[in-house]
Write a protein that holds these residues in place. Structure first.
Motif, PDB file in Angstrom:
ATOM      1  N   ASN A  88       0.850  -1.181   0.000  1.00  0.00           N
ATOM      2  CA  ASN A  88       0.000   0.000   0.000  1.00  0.00           C
ATOM      3  C   ASN A  88       0.892   1.239   0.000  1.00  0.00           C
ATOM      4  O   ASN A  88       2.033   1.183   0.436  1.00  0.00           O
ATOM      5  CB  ASN A  88      -0.908  -0.006   1.238  1.00  0.00           C
ATOM      6  CG  ASN A  88      -1.770   1.244   1.364  1.00  0.00           C
ATOM      7  OD1 ASN A  88      -1.509   2.115   2.182  1.00  0.00           O
ATOM      8  ND2 ASN A  88      -2.799   1.347   0.541  1.00  0.00           N
ATOM      9  N   ALA A  89       0.346   2.359  -0.461  1.00  0.00           N
ATOM     10  CA  ALA A  89       1.138   3.590  -0.462  1.00  0.00           C
ATOM     11  C   ALA A  89       1.628   3.935   0.942  1.00  0.00           C
ATOM     12  O   ALA A  89       2.712   4.483   1.113  1.00  0.00           O
ATOM     13  CB  ALA A  89       0.316   4.745  -1.034  1.00  0.00           C
ATOM     14  N   GLY A  90       0.812   3.624   1.952  1.00  0.00           N
ATOM     15  CA  GLY A  90       1.229   3.881   3.327  1.00  0.00           C
ATOM     16  C   GLY A  90       0.742   5.189   3.883  1.00  0.00           C
ATOM     17  O   GLY A  90       0.964   5.492   5.063  1.00  0.00           O
ATOM     18  N   ASN A  91       0.065   5.999   3.047  1.00  0.00           N
ATOM     19  CA  ASN A  91      -0.416   7.304   3.507  1.00  0.00           C
ATOM     20  C   ASN A  91      -1.885   7.282   3.894  1.00  0.00           C
ATOM     21  O   ASN A  91      -2.507   8.327   4.051  1.00  0.00           O
ATOM     22  CB  ASN A  91      -0.175   8.371   2.434  1.00  0.00           C
ATOM     23  CG  ASN A  91      -0.806   7.997   1.092  1.00  0.00           C
ATOM     24  OD1 ASN A  91      -1.446   6.956   0.966  1.00  0.00           O
ATOM     25  ND2 ASN A  91      -0.607   8.839   0.090  1.00  0.00           N
ATOM     26  N   GLU A  92      -2.459   6.090   4.037  1.00  0.00           N
ATOM     27  CA  GLU A  92      -3.856   5.961   4.459  1.00  0.00           C
ATOM     28  C   GLU A  92      -4.012   6.395   5.921  1.00  0.00           C
ATOM     29  O   GLU A  92      -3.136   6.171   6.749  1.00  0.00           O
ATOM     30  CB  GLU A  92      -4.307   4.501   4.345  1.00  0.00           C
ATOM     31  CG  GLU A  92      -4.268   3.937   2.937  1.00  0.00           C
ATOM     32  CD  GLU A  92      -5.537   4.232   2.164  1.00  0.00           C
ATOM     33  OE1 GLU A  92      -6.415   4.941   2.693  1.00  0.00           O
ATOM     34  OE2 GLU A  92      -5.642   3.761   1.023  1.00  0.00           O
ATOM     35  N   THR A  93      -5.154   7.014   6.213  1.00  0.00           N
ATOM     36  CA  THR A  93      -5.459   7.343   7.604  1.00  0.00           C
ATOM     37  C   THR A  93      -6.888   6.982   7.980  1.00  0.00           C
ATOM     38  O   THR A  93      -7.269   7.076   9.138  1.00  0.00           O
ATOM     39  CB  THR A  93      -5.261   8.850   7.890  1.00  0.00           C
ATOM     40  OG1 THR A  93      -6.100   9.608   7.005  1.00  0.00           O
ATOM     41  CG2 THR A  93      -3.810   9.256   7.694  1.00  0.00           C
ATOM     42  N   GLY A  94      -7.703   6.576   7.029  1.00  0.00           N
ATOM     43  CA  GLY A  94      -9.114   6.337   7.304  1.00  0.00           C
ATOM     44  C   GLY A  94      -9.500   4.882   7.196  1.00  0.00           C
ATOM     45  O   GLY A  94      -8.812   3.980   7.687  1.00  0.00           O
ATOM     46  N   GLY A  95     -10.632   4.638   6.499  1.00  0.00           N
ATOM     47  CA  GLY A  95     -11.162   3.292   6.397  1.00  0.00           C
ATOM     48  C   GLY A  95     -10.228   2.323   5.715  1.00  0.00           C
ATOM     49  O   GLY A  95     -10.151   1.150   6.096  1.00  0.00           O
TER      50      GLY A  95
END
Length: 375
Positions: A7-14
């Motif tokens: 994954n990009a790694g910049n997720e913060t939500g769902g």
């Protein structure tokens, strides 16, 4: 078996919660989280004891990362690579001919809506992403609507499995926050919207709807939980609508599970979703929801007994649902929340979700052993 989740790694939500919940449920010795950026996701993975690997990119389109990923797959004897999100998907399409392991992809969002507001660059990346999706060996759709979207993109039916999100309904916050701690009173009507401030979430629709509702119910407050590129624009909209005293920007909060129990209602006005984890979190807290008719929400809220699905995403219609909910404040609304919790917990558990993903991994005959689920 070893499965690398990229994954990009910049997720913060769902999306972040989806990936981390899945990896935490699977055997930690057999899954690795690969990221292209370091952030909240890596910190949470470390806290959960999930192995992480950072693939360095100088900028989002730095293709030298392909050599890093390929070398890691070979050195660590990775059996399956499972990608999440447009950037990871596009990179894997470029790498696919250089590796000899199965590639599984999870479609978390509608590719047509991923780059709204990004101009010609967004249009280009949308087309690249669609081509990448068609190249995967198997696609996981987080709702039947996303399965239909994949079929429309000419992904063969036998390469698609629909798997709905799940969460651990036994989780309870260590401490529930009290209304007084945030400056609210017992008689206030609190509505939470947990969503990134991005175009696809349609916060402007939520604000227009709430402004219409507020004309009748002056003790209502809308709590916006999240952050994103549109925050300043939304604050200006609140001022223009003269509702700034009733709309509260709480920013990104890692303690959403502690905030939700104090709410009367949750609101989701997205243009596109898969199977929103925020609604599962609302169900776990026993808080009913109003949501636009997106993704698989009809599976989670099959009737008015469990909440409100808005088929016409218009401010007047959503304001009408807010009025209905307000009229039920107290025992009746709490009863809807409890029915919501019971229904969701019986059908969308984290264990069932992880077991379904595990079954997909074993569609590939070359995979010799089984990834076990924890718990």
């Amino acid at each position: 078996m070893k499965v690398l989740h990229l994954n990009a790694g910049n997720e913060t939500g769902g999306g972040m919660n989806h990936i981390l919940s899945l990896l935490n449920k699977l055997d930690h010795d057999e899954v690795i989280l690969g990221v292209l950026e370091e952030g909240e996701m890596v910190q949470r993975a470390d806290q959960l004891g999930i192995q992480t690997e950072k693939f360095k990119q100088a900028f989002p389109f730095d293709l030298s990362v392909l050599f890093q990923i390929k070398r890691y797959i070979q050195q660590e004897n990775i059996d399956i690579i499972h990608t999440h999100g447009p950037r990871a998907n596009v990179l894997l399409r470029m790498l696919k001919s250089k590796i000899s392991i199965p590639w599984v992809l999870t479609l978390h969002s509608d590719p047509n809506d991923d780059f709204i507001g990004h101009g010609m660059k967004g249009e280009l990346f949308m087309h690249l992403h669609k081509r990448a999706i068609r190249s995967a060996d198997h696609c996981l759709a987080i709702s039947e609507r996303f399965r239909t979207r994949l079929l429309q993109m000419n992904v063969p039916d036998h390469k698609i499995t629909t798997i709905y999100n799940g969460i651990d309904f036994s989780v309870r916050p260590e401490v529930n926050l009290q209304r007084e701690e945030l400056g609210f009173r017992e008689g206030d009507f609190l509505v939470a919207m947990v969503a990134r401030f991005e175009a696809v979430k349609q916060h402007e629709l939520a604000l227009n709807s709430f402004a219409t509702f507020l004309k009748r119910e002056k003790r209502a407050h809308l709590l916006l939980i999240g952050d994103g590129t549109l925050e300043d624009q939304l604050k200006r909209q609140c001022k223009a609508l003269e509702i700034e005293d009733h709309v509260h920007f709480l920013g990104f909060r890692p303690d959403v599970e502690a905030l939700l129990p104090m709410m009367d209602l949750t609101l989701l006005t997205s243009k596109s979703e898969s199977f929103p984890l925020v609604l599962l979190e609302s169900a776990r807290a026993g808080v009913p929801a109003i949501t636009t008719d997106v993704g698989g929400v009809d599976k989670l809220i099959p009737s008015r007994k469990y909440g409100w699905i808005i088929e016409q995403p218009e401010a007047e219609v959503i304001a009408g649902a807010l009025n209905q909910a307000y009229s039920l404040k107290g025992i009746e609304l709490e009863s809807i929340g409890e029915s919501f919790r019971e229904f969701a917990s019986s059908r969308f558990s984290l264990h069932h979700f992880a077991a379904q993903v595990n079954q997909v991994y074993h569609l590939f005959p070359e995979i010799p052993t089984k990834v076990e689920c924890n718990g």
